[in-house]
Design a protein around this motif. Structure first.
Motif, mmCIF file in Angstrom:
data_model
loop_
_atom_site.group_PDB
_atom_site.id
_atom_site.type_symbol
_atom_site.label_atom_id
_atom_site.label_comp_id
_atom_site.label_asym_id
_atom_site.label_seq_id
_atom_site.Cartn_x
_atom_site.Cartn_y
_atom_site.Cartn_z
ATOM 1 N N THR A 135 0.796 -1.233 0.000
ATOM 2 C CA THR A 135 0.000 0.000 0.000
ATOM 3 C C THR A 135 0.822 1.273 0.000
ATOM 4 O O THR A 135 0.336 2.318 -0.391
ATOM 5 N N PHE A 136 2.064 1.198 0.438
ATOM 6 C CA PHE A 136 2.878 2.412 0.486
ATOM 7 C C PHE A 136 4.052 2.359 -0.489
ATOM 8 O O PHE A 136 4.149 3.176 -1.398
ATOM 9 N N TYR A 137 4.939 1.391 -0.321
ATOM 10 C CA TYR A 137 6.169 1.371 -1.103
ATOM 11 C C TYR A 137 5.891 1.251 -2.602
ATOM 12 O O TYR A 137 6.480 1.957 -3.402
ATOM 13 N N ASN A 138 5.002 0.386 -2.999
ATOM 14 C CA ASN A 138 4.726 0.179 -4.425
ATOM 15 C C ASN A 138 3.751 1.193 -5.015
ATOM 16 O O ASN A 138 3.705 1.362 -6.225
ATOM 17 N N ARG A 139 2.942 1.836 -4.201
ATOM 18 C CA ARG A 139 1.878 2.690 -4.746
ATOM 19 C C ARG A 139 2.072 4.184 -4.492
ATOM 20 O O ARG A 139 1.657 5.003 -5.297
ATOM 21 N N VAL A 140 2.669 4.541 -3.369
ATOM 22 C CA VAL A 140 2.713 5.946 -2.963
ATOM 23 C C VAL A 140 4.126 6.519 -2.936
ATOM 24 O O VAL A 140 4.361 7.627 -3.421
ATOM 25 N N ARG A 141 5.063 5.795 -2.364
ATOM 26 C CA ARG A 141 6.408 6.323 -2.120
ATOM 27 C C ARG A 141 7.139 6.623 -3.430
ATOM 28 O O ARG A 141 7.361 5.746 -4.247
ATOM 29 N N VAL A 142 7.516 7.887 -3.625
ATOM 30 C CA VAL A 142 8.252 8.258 -4.834
ATOM 31 C C VAL A 142 9.688 7.748 -4.731
ATOM 32 O O VAL A 142 10.243 7.652 -3.643
ATOM 33 N N GLN A 143 10.260 7.410 -5.883
ATOM 34 C CA GLN A 143 11.592 6.834 -5.910
ATOM 35 C C GLN A 143 12.442 7.547 -6.952
ATOM 36 O O GLN A 143 12.016 7.737 -8.088
ATOM 37 N N ALA A 144 13.620 7.939 -6.554
ATOM 38 C CA ALA A 144 14.522 8.687 -7.429
ATOM 39 C C ALA A 144 14.825 7.915 -8.709
ATOM 40 O O ALA A 144 14.867 8.487 -9.791
ATOM 41 N N ARG A 145 15.009 6.617 -8.605
ATOM 42 C CA ARG A 145 15.358 5.823 -9.789
ATOM 43 C C ARG A 145 14.231 5.755 -10.804
ATOM 44 O O ARG A 145 14.437 5.350 -11.938
ATOM 45 N N LEU A 146 13.032 6.163 -10.409
ATOM 46 C CA LEU A 146 11.868 6.164 -11.314
ATOM 47 C C LEU A 146 11.431 7.588 -11.625
ATOM 48 O O LEU A 146 10.241 7.860 -11.761
ATOM 49 N N TYR A 198 11.336 10.147 -9.759
ATOM 50 C CA TYR A 198 10.540 10.679 -8.634
ATOM 51 C C TYR A 198 9.046 10.421 -8.800
ATOM 52 O O TYR A 198 8.210 11.255 -8.483
ATOM 53 N N LEU A 199 8.728 9.228 -9.286
ATOM 54 C CA LEU A 199 7.356 8.749 -9.355
ATOM 55 C C LEU A 199 7.237 7.513 -8.474
ATOM 56 O O LEU A 199 8.220 6.839 -8.198
ATOM 57 N N ALA A 200 6.012 7.219 -8.056
ATOM 58 C CA ALA A 200 5.760 5.957 -7.364
ATOM 59 C C ALA A 200 5.811 4.846 -8.414
ATOM 60 O O ALA A 200 5.523 5.085 -9.591
ATOM 61 N N PRO A 201 6.180 3.630 -8.018
ATOM 62 C CA PRO A 201 6.291 2.548 -8.992
ATOM 63 C C PRO A 201 5.029 2.322 -9.829
ATOM 64 O O PRO A 201 5.108 2.087 -11.038
ATOM 65 N N VAL A 202 3.862 2.397 -9.220
ATOM 66 C CA VAL A 202 2.622 2.180 -9.964
ATOM 67 C C VAL A 202 2.430 3.273 -11.022
ATOM 68 O O VAL A 202 2.056 2.989 -12.165
ATOM 69 N N ALA A 203 2.716 4.524 -10.673
ATOM 70 C CA ALA A 203 2.589 5.628 -11.628
ATOM 71 C C ALA A 203 3.605 5.490 -12.756
ATOM 72 O O ALA A 203 3.297 5.699 -13.933
ATOM 73 N N TRP A 204 4.833 5.110 -12.415
ATOM 74 C CA TRP A 204 5.870 4.934 -13.424
ATOM 75 C C TRP A 204 5.500 3.816 -14.391
ATOM 76 O O TRP A 204 5.651 3.943 -15.600
ATOM 77 N N LEU A 205 4.989 2.712 -13.856
ATOM 78 C CA LEU A 205 4.599 1.586 -14.695
ATOM 79 C C LEU A 205 3.472 1.971 -15.647
ATOM 80 O O LEU A 205 3.457 1.570 -16.802
ATOM 81 N N SER A 206 2.546 2.772 -15.178
ATOM 82 C CA SER A 206 1.452 3.239 -16.031
ATOM 83 C C SER A 206 1.994 4.068 -17.201
ATOM 84 O O SER A 206 1.592 3.872 -18.353
ATOM 85 N N LEU A 207 2.914 4.983 -16.904
ATOM 86 C CA LEU A 207 3.536 5.787 -17.974
ATOM 87 C C LEU A 207 4.328 4.910 -18.937
ATOM 88 O O LEU A 207 4.292 5.102 -20.151
ATOM 89 N N TYR A 208 5.019 3.917 -18.396
ATOM 90 C CA TYR A 208 5.805 3.009 -19.222
ATOM 91 C C TYR A 208 4.889 2.225 -20.165
ATOM 92 O O TYR A 208 5.183 2.067 -21.338
ATOM 93 N N ASP A 209 3.781 1.740 -19.626
ATOM 94 C CA ASP A 209 2.817 0.987 -20.450
ATOM 95 C C ASP A 209 2.248 1.870 -21.567
ATOM 96 O O ASP A 209 2.104 1.422 -22.701
ATOM 97 N N GLN A 210 1.911 3.102 -21.230
ATOM 98 C CA GLN A 210 1.391 4.035 -22.245
ATOM 99 C C GLN A 210 2.413 4.269 -23.344
ATOM 100 O O GLN A 210 2.085 4.259 -24.533
#
Length: 86
Positions: free
Chosen positions: A55-66, A68-80
């Protein structure tokens, strides 16, 4: 330095780099969760770790390596972006 010695050092450096992401994750989780709470038992610890990751690390917490997006948001952009290429 022998050929075998060079090969051994190469394999060791690959393992160190491969472990870096997991070492980083566990250090962050300890700092942000484990050291902040006194757990009643192992079941509570397991539940809290699961909740932290899902609920936090994969969905909310922003990460510099991505970027500064949360993994779920980054994956959505990647899929698009991948769909546009295909």
């Amino acid at each position: 330095m022998t050929k075998l010695h060079k090969k051994s050092l190469s394999k060791l450096s690959e393992k160190v780099l491969t472990n870096a992401w997991s070492e980083s994750f566990f250090a962050i989780m300890k700092k942000e969760l484990i050291y902040q709470i006194q757990f009643k038992d192992i079941n509570e610890l397991r539940a809290q770790v699961f909740a932290y990751i899902e609920t936090f690390y994969n969905r909310v917490r922003v990460q510099a390596r991505l970027d500064y997006l949360a993994p779920v948001a980054w994956l959505s952009l990647y899929d698009q972006a991948s769909q546009k290429v295909a």
